[in-house]
Design an enzyme around this catalytic site. Structure first.
Site, PDB file in Angstrom:
ATOM      1  N   ILE A 114      13.725   4.759  -8.341  1.00 45.61           N
ATOM      2  CA  ILE A 114      12.899   5.502  -9.293  1.00 45.61           C
ATOM      3  C   ILE A 114      11.730   4.566  -9.605  1.00 45.61           C
ATOM      4  CG2 ILE A 114      14.434   4.748 -11.199  1.00 45.61           C
ATOM      5  CD1 ILE A 114      13.516   7.171 -12.823  1.00 45.61           C
ATOM      6  N   SER A 115      10.500   5.079  -9.531  1.00 46.27           N
ATOM      7  CA  SER A 115       9.317   4.226  -9.677  1.00 46.27           C
ATOM      8  C   SER A 115       9.211   3.642 -11.089  1.00 46.27           C
ATOM      9  CB  SER A 115       8.053   5.028  -9.374  1.00 46.27           C
ATOM     10  OG  SER A 115       8.155   5.676  -8.127  1.00 46.27           O
TER      11      SER A 115
END
Ligand code: SAH
Length: 213
Positions: free
Chosen positions: A51-52
C-alpha cells in the site's frame, strides 16, 4: 497523518486532505500491519505488493485534479486504498488489479467501508486500460512503468490527466501528463518507488530468483 505528512509537505488541496482524513487507511491492509497504518511509509499487503505511502497517494490524487462526478481509472488496486480516496472525492472509480486474490479482497474491503457502489474492481492487465468505461477524466497508475502505455493516453478524455511513475523496476519519476486537443504535456513531479507494473505494456513478469529453484 494529514497535518504532519501531507499538509506540512505541501499538499494544499483541502478536498484531498479531507478525503484522506475520512478514509480509514487501516482497513486497506492486513490486520498485522494496522498498528503502522498512519505512519509515513508504504506497507506490505501480501503477495509481495504494498500500500503506497500516504504522501504519494495525496500527491497523485492532487495532481489528478479529481472533482465530483469525474470518471477515474486506477491501474493497480492493491487492497483498494487509493480507489477509496478517489471515491471519497466524489469520483466514479474503475480500478484494475492483475492479482485476482488482491482484487477479491479489495472488493470486500471497499464494500465494508462503504465505497462499494462508487468503485468497480476489475480483474486483469490494466496496461490495456479499461475501454468499456472510457474516456476518463483522470487515470492513476500505482505501479512503476517502463514507459507510458499508449492505450492509457487513448482512453483519456479531452483535458484528462494521467499520473504515472516511469523509470526502472526499482525507482521511478512521477509524471503528470495532460491531454489537450493538439498535444500532450508532460511534467515530472518527483522521484518515487513503486512495485513494477507487470503486463503487456509494462514489464515482463520477473523470473523467480535462482534460490527458489
Ligand atoms: N493502489 C494501491 C497500491 C498498489 S501496489 C493502494 O492504494 O494501496 C501496485 C499494485 O499493482 C499491485 O497490487 C500489483 O498486483 C498491481 N499491478 C501490477 N501490474 C499490474 C497490471 N498490469 N494491471 C493491474 N494491476 C497491476
Amino acid at each position: 497523518m494529514v497535518e504532519d505528512q501531507l499538509r506540512a509537505r505541501g499538499i494544499l488541496d483541502r478536498r484531498v486532505l479531507d478525503a484522506m482524513a475520512t478514509v480509514p487507511r487501516h482497513e486497506f491492509m492486513p490486520i498485522e500491519q494496522s498498528p503502522a497504518a498512519y505512519e509515513d511509509r508504504a506497507l506490505p499487503i501480501g503477495e509481495w505488493e504494498t500500500i503506497s505511502q500516504p504522501y504519494i497517494v495525496a500527491l497523485m490524487t492532487e495532481a489528478a485534479g479529481v472533482h465530483v462526478g469525474d470518471r477515474v481509472l486506477e491501474v493497480g488496486t492493491g487492497l483498494g486504498y487509493q480507489a477509496a480516496v478517489l471515491a471519497a472525492l466524489g469520483a466514479r472509480v474503475y480500478t484494475i488489479e492483475r492479482n485476482a486474490g488482491l482484487a477479491d479482497e479489495a472488493r470486500r474491503r471497499l464494500r465494508r467501508t462503504g465505497y462499494g457502489t462508487a468503485v468497480e474492481v476489475i480483474g486483469g492487465d490494466g496496461t490495456d486500460g479499461y475501454a468499456a468505461a472510457a474516456p476518463y477524466d483522470a487515470i492513476l497508475v500505482t505501479a512503476g512503468a517502463p514507459r507510458v502505455p499508449q492505450t492509457l493516453l487513448d482512453q483519456l478524455a479531452e483535458g484528462g490527466r494521467l499520473v504515472i511513475p516511469i523509470g526502472s523496476r526499482q525507482v521511478q519519476q512521477l509524471h503528470l501528463l495532460i491531454k489537450n486537443s493538439e498535444r500532450v504535456t508532460d511534467r515530472v513531479l518527483e522521484a518515487c518507488q513503486f512495485v513494477p507494473l507487470v503486463g503487456r505494456q509494462g514489464w515482463p513478469k520477473a523470473a523467480w530468483p535462482r534460490f527458489f529453484g
